[in-house]
Design a protein around this motif. Sequence first.
Motif, short mmCIF file in Angstrom:
data_model
loop_
_atom_site.label_atom_id
_atom_site.label_comp_id
_atom_site.label_asym_id
_atom_site.label_seq_id
_atom_site.Cartn_x
_atom_site.Cartn_y
_atom_site.Cartn_z
N ALA A 117 0.82 -1.22 0.00
CA ALA A 117 0.00 0.00 0.00
C ALA A 117 0.85 1.26 0.00
O ALA A 117 0.37 2.33 -0.39
N VAL A 118 2.12 1.16 0.41
CA VAL A 118 2.97 2.36 0.49
C VAL A 118 4.19 2.32 -0.43
O VAL A 118 4.83 3.34 -0.66
N ALA A 119 4.52 1.16 -0.99
CA ALA A 119 5.76 1.02 -1.77
C ALA A 119 5.61 1.57 -3.19
O ALA A 119 4.56 1.45 -3.79
N ALA A 120 6.71 2.15 -3.72
CA ALA A 120 6.73 2.65 -5.09
C ALA A 120 7.17 1.55 -6.06
O ALA A 120 6.99 1.67 -7.27
N GLY A 121 7.77 0.47 -5.56
CA GLY A 121 8.28 -0.61 -6.41
C GLY A 121 8.97 -1.63 -5.52
O GLY A 121 8.95 -1.50 -4.29
N PRO A 122 9.62 -2.64 -6.13
CA PRO A 122 10.22 -3.72 -5.32
C PRO A 122 11.26 -3.25 -4.30
O PRO A 122 11.40 -3.86 -3.24
N GLY A 123 11.98 -2.17 -4.62
CA GLY A 123 13.02 -1.68 -3.69
C GLY A 123 12.42 -1.15 -2.41
O GLY A 123 12.76 -1.60 -1.30
N SER A 124 11.51 -0.19 -2.54
CA SER A 124 10.92 0.37 -1.32
C SER A 124 9.97 -0.65 -0.66
O SER A 124 9.74 -0.58 0.54
N PHE A 125 9.47 -1.60 -1.45
CA PHE A 125 8.63 -2.65 -0.86
C PHE A 125 9.41 -3.43 0.20
O PHE A 125 8.90 -3.72 1.28
N GLN A 126 10.66 -3.75 -0.10
CA GLN A 126 11.46 -4.57 0.82
C GLN A 126 11.61 -3.87 2.17
O GLN A 126 11.49 -4.50 3.23
N VAL A 127 11.84 -2.56 2.12
CA VAL A 127 12.00 -1.79 3.36
C VAL A 127 10.66 -1.70 4.10
O VAL A 127 10.58 -1.95 5.31
N ALA A 128 9.60 -1.38 3.36
CA ALA A 128 8.28 -1.24 3.98
C ALA A 128 7.80 -2.57 4.56
O ALA A 128 7.09 -2.60 5.58
N PHE A 129 8.21 -3.66 3.93
CA PHE A 129 7.78 -4.99 4.40
C PHE A 129 8.36 -5.30 5.77
O PHE A 129 7.67 -5.79 6.67
N LEU A 130 9.65 -4.98 5.97
CA LEU A 130 10.26 -5.20 7.29
C LEU A 130 9.54 -4.37 8.35
O LEU A 130 9.23 -4.86 9.45
N ASP A 131 9.25 -3.11 8.02
CA ASP A 131 8.52 -2.26 8.96
C ASP A 131 7.14 -2.84 9.29
O ASP A 131 6.71 -2.83 10.44
N ALA A 132 6.47 -3.35 8.26
CA ALA A 132 5.12 -3.89 8.46
C ALA A 132 5.14 -5.15 9.31
O ALA A 132 4.26 -5.35 10.17
N LEU A 133 6.15 -6.00 9.11
CA LEU A 133 6.26 -7.22 9.94
C LEU A 133 6.38 -6.84 11.42
O LEU A 133 5.78 -7.48 12.29
N ALA A 134 7.19 -5.81 11.68
CA ALA A 134 7.42 -5.39 13.06
C ALA A 134 6.19 -4.72 13.66
O ALA A 134 5.91 -4.85 14.86
N ALA A 135 5.43 -3.99 12.82
CA ALA A 135 4.33 -3.18 13.34
C ALA A 135 3.02 -3.96 13.50
O ALA A 135 2.16 -3.56 14.30
N LEU A 136 2.86 -5.04 12.76
CA LEU A 136 1.58 -5.75 12.77
C LEU A 136 1.25 -6.29 14.17
O LEU A 136 2.07 -6.96 14.79
N THR A 137 0.05 -6.03 14.64
CA THR A 137 -0.35 -6.53 15.95
C THR A 137 -1.14 -7.83 15.82
O THR A 137 -1.68 -8.15 14.75
N ALA A 138 -1.21 -8.56 16.91
CA ALA A 138 -2.00 -9.80 16.94
C ALA A 138 -3.47 -9.49 16.63
O ALA A 138 -4.14 -10.26 15.93
N GLU A 139 -3.96 -8.35 17.12
CA GLU A 139 -5.36 -7.99 16.90
C GLU A 139 -5.62 -7.74 15.42
O GLU A 139 -6.64 -8.18 14.87
#
Length: 262
Positions: free
Chosen positions: A229-251
């Motif tokens: 939802a926030v990445a401009a392409g595969p490069g920024s996707f990789q960075v955003a993906f790590l952030d999303a893994l860390a931020a996702l809550t159980a809820e």
Amino acid sequence: MEDPGKFLAVMRQTAPLVHNITNYVAMNVMANVLLAAGASPAMIHAREEAAEFAGLAQALTVNIGTLSPPWVQAMEEAAAAAVAAGRPWVLDPVAVGATGYRREVGARLVARAPTVIRGNASEILALAGAQTAGKGADATDAVAMAHAAARDLARRSGAVVAVTGAVDFVTDGRQSAEVANGHAMMPRVTALGCALTGVVGAFCVGQEPFAATVAALAFYGLAGEEAGAVAAGPGSFQVAFLDALAALTAEALTSRARIVCA
Ligand SMILES: Nc1ncnc2c1ncn2[C@@H]1O[C@H](COP(=O)(O)OP(=O)(O)OP(=O)(O)O)[C@@H](O)[C@H]1O
Ligand SMILES: Cc1ncsc1CCO
Ligand SMILES: [Mg+2]
């Protein structure tokens, strides 16, 4: 289906030490993914220490992406040590259909009683001995083409088999589920499948492997959706993906997982 958020909460609470014998391409990506998700990775492949370390770690993953004979010895000895210690171990049969050597090693590792086998459709078809269009590490078959092969492989090996792609399929040979979370950018970043195998291993520590694998796949796919939802392409996707893994809550996982029994 059990509450997937609970499996994420237990994994983060445990922060399991996951021993990975993985390929050169995946090592850094996978270690960062495991850290972001909340686990503790160690990438150890020397034959002299792999079995000893597998006995200490809480889970083991084995990936044949850049295999060679000394690595394969380490993989077999580590798998035996994990089984002896009662720890889960996860097999990632990268490009297993590509060469005779990979087919032979894949069969030897399946015989070592993996807890989970996680691959793309082409890899699961090849490992099950079915026809596949796959040539390298990328899938060229649709997940649905591998449902029957996955069930067959699960019954024959005793492993939970996870086939990933646009809609993931998980089976233990009796019960099956589909996970529809994910983003089309995920297969355009190398080693995200390899890294997922580590996350599956982390979720399997102290948790029932079929439901833990389903939860791990939903967690991973949902992080992919957030990144997409926030990445401009595969490069920024990789960075955003790590952030999303860390931020996702159980809820969030519980409310947004798209899991159906199949
Ligand atoms: N077309 C797609 N749409 C949505 N999600 C996808 C798609 N393809 C793959 N995924 C997701 O990407 C993740 C990695 O799975 P994939 O099947 O691409 O692994 P892989 O082929 O083993 O990757 P690699 O070999 O590069 O490590 C999974 O979470 C899967 O659900
Ligand atoms: C690209 C590639 N080649 C061997 S392993 C690997 C990582 C993705 O499976
Ligand atoms: Mg792969």
